[in-house]
Scaffold this active site. Structure first.
Site, PDB file in Angstrom:
ATOM      1  N   SER A  83       0.808  -1.221   0.000  1.00  7.28           N
ATOM      2  CA  SER A  83       0.000   0.000   0.000  1.00  7.28           C
ATOM      3  C   SER A  83       0.838   1.265   0.000  1.00  7.28           C
ATOM      4  CB  SER A  83      -0.915   0.005   1.233  1.00  7.28           C
ATOM      5  OG  SER A  83      -0.167   0.219   2.410  1.00  7.28           O
ATOM      6  N   THR A 214      -2.043   3.096   3.421  1.00  6.39           N
ATOM      7  CA  THR A 214      -1.244   4.320   3.483  1.00  6.39           C
ATOM      8  C   THR A 214      -0.508   4.241   4.801  1.00  6.39           C
ATOM      9  OG1 THR A 214      -2.931   5.619   2.328  1.00  6.39           O
ATOM     10  CG2 THR A 214      -1.445   6.850   3.739  1.00  6.39           C
ATOM     11  N   THR A 232       1.824   7.052   0.410  1.00  4.12           N
ATOM     12  CA  THR A 232       0.945   5.973  -0.059  1.00  4.12           C
ATOM     13  C   THR A 232       1.137   5.683  -1.544  1.00  4.12           C
ATOM     14  OG1 THR A 232      -1.382   5.271  -0.105  1.00  4.12           O
ATOM     15  CG2 THR A 232      -0.954   7.510  -0.764  1.00  4.12           C
ATOM     16  N   ARG A 242      -5.057   9.779 -10.817  1.00  7.41           N
ATOM     17  CA  ARG A 242      -5.903  10.011  -9.633  1.00  7.41           C
ATOM     18  C   ARG A 242      -5.022  10.348  -8.425  1.00  7.41           C
ATOM     19  NH1 ARG A 242      -6.172   7.605  -4.224  1.00  7.41           N
ATOM     20  NH2 ARG A 242      -8.265   7.913  -3.450  1.00  7.41           N
ATOM     21  N   THR A 265      -5.880   7.759   6.854  1.00  9.89           N
ATOM     22  CA  THR A 265      -5.820   6.685   5.866  1.00  9.89           C
ATOM     23  C   THR A 265      -7.264   6.330   5.520  1.00  9.89           C
ATOM     24  OG1 THR A 265      -5.819   4.922   7.532  1.00  9.89           O
ATOM     25  CG2 THR A 265      -3.668   5.731   6.813  1.00  9.89           C
ATOM     26  N   GLY A 266      -7.431   5.650   4.411  1.00  9.20           N
ATOM     27  CA  GLY A 266      -8.783   5.276   3.997  1.00  9.20           C
ATOM     28  C   GLY A 266      -9.210   6.051   2.765  1.00  9.20           C
TER      29      GLY A 266
END
Ligand code: ASP
Length: 363
Positions: A83, A214, A232, A242, A265-266
């Protein structure tokens, strides 16, 4: 007319009311400082080694940002963390594009890179943007050329594991294209990943379907100085170009040396729309504890999530977001939308994972 000096004096006065004292000899910076703080580093759940290294560097008298970057460099260089950095899962075209931001509390510095290809440690390039340019954010080919000019080797970041996962994902994208899935191929295709690559838990921040992840790491030293870094490979299989929240100052990371540091994160899009990191820091400025500030910022995400495809049957977000925060006094916390997330902390010689606070139980 109010001069900068008057303004800073007034701000420092407000700090004194909160139990902070103005720092002498730092004329250029509106610093307020607590007497003594127990150094603390917090990070996402994949950051145990990172917080441990961060605190080690801080205890040896190292700068807070250098410390946090040395911490996350361990994860960026780790081929097994898919990640972040080297070995990160690639975009739609099979190319690894990395995002990172850094903030240095004492000098009010910020630097970031987005969609950076070919450099294992984007956090170091983000720091160089801060140190060597008059800009905050460099993206894509410009970020890569900048990194090359600063002496970073341009390397292939795809490991055999992440390439195989991408090959399998491409094969499973549609059953109406010409790519064969492992089940369809009967001629001994060895280019697939051996085990199923779907649904395996990558990190506490993933949404159960699309691998994400991340590392965010924040630190405060004994003087109450703060720094933070987020780095990340972003959302796996993303549309090329993106950019998530991680390199967006105020979203995936925010540090105000008078107040605290926070990162996320997320699902980055949700953090960007609610200016997550900044929101957490502002909540702490208003007097909330780090944990409560994280929860409050998560509630904003819930309010901002109205797209039916982002909601579960009960109207809750169907994705994860986690916040991690430290204030100037050395208090810390972490919170997630759903129960079960954990964050890494290193304090008082102890490095451990702690349960994050949360808004909702999982079904
Ligand atoms: N926040 C990252 C992004 O949206 C991904 C993650 O942390 O899972 O790029």
């Amino acid at each position: 007319m109010t001069t900068r000096r008057d303004f800073l004096r007034a701000t420092a006065g407000a700090g004194a009311a909160l139990g902070m004292v103005p720092v002498k000899g730092l004329e250029g910076f509106p610093a307020v400082r607590l007497q003594r703080v127990t150094p603390v580093a917090v990070a996402s759940g994949n950051g145990l080694a990172a917080v441990s290294r961060t605190i080690e560097v801080v205890q040896q008298g190292g700068d807070t940002l250098d410390a946090a970057i040395q911490g996350v460099n361990i994860v960026e260089r780790d081929p097994d963390d898919t990640s972040v950095g080297y070995g990160g899962l690639p975009n739609l075209d099979g190319v690894v594009q990395l995002d990172s931001s850094v903030m240095h509390g004492p000098t009010r510095g910020a630097g970031a890179v987005a969609s950076l290809e070919g450099v294992k440690t984007p956090s170091l390039v983000a720091r160089d943007v801060m140190r060597y340019t008059n800009h905050v954010l460099l993206v894509g080919p410009g970020a890569k050329e900048f990194a090359r000019s600063m002496g970073y080797p341009i390397e292939n970041l795809l490991t055999e594991e992440s390439r195989r996962r991408w090959v399998e994902w491409r094969a499973r994208l549609s059953d109406r294209d010409d790519y064969l899935t492992p089940e369809q191929s009967i001629h001994g295709a060895t280019g697939f990943r051996s085990e199923a690559s779907y649904g395996d838990a990558l990190l506490d921040s993933h949404d159960g379907v699309r691998p994400q992840g991340t590392i965010n790491c924040n630190v405060v030293n004994a003087d109450g100085d703060l720094s933070g870094v987020t780095t990340t490979s972003g959302l796996a299989w993303k549309i090329p170009g993106r950019v998530g929240d991680s390199p967006i100052v105020g979203a995936g990371l925010y540090v105000d040396n008078d107040v605290g540091a926070a990162g996320s994160t997320g699902r980055g899009e949700s953090v960007i729309k609610t200016v997550g990191g900044h929101t957490v820091v502002e909540m702490m400025r208003g007097g909330m504890s780090p944990t409560d500030a994280c929860l409050e910022a998560l509630k904003r995400i819930v309010t901002f999530t109205v797209e039916p495809y982002l909601l579960d049957e009960e109207g809750r977000p169907n994705f994860g977001v986690n916040y991690y925060a430290i204030n100037k006094k050395g208090e810390f916390g972490g919170a997630a939308i759903f129960a079960g997330a954990r964050f890494a902390v290193s304090v008082d010689g102890d490095t451990r994972l702690e349960d994050s606070a949360y808004l909702f139980e999982r079904d």
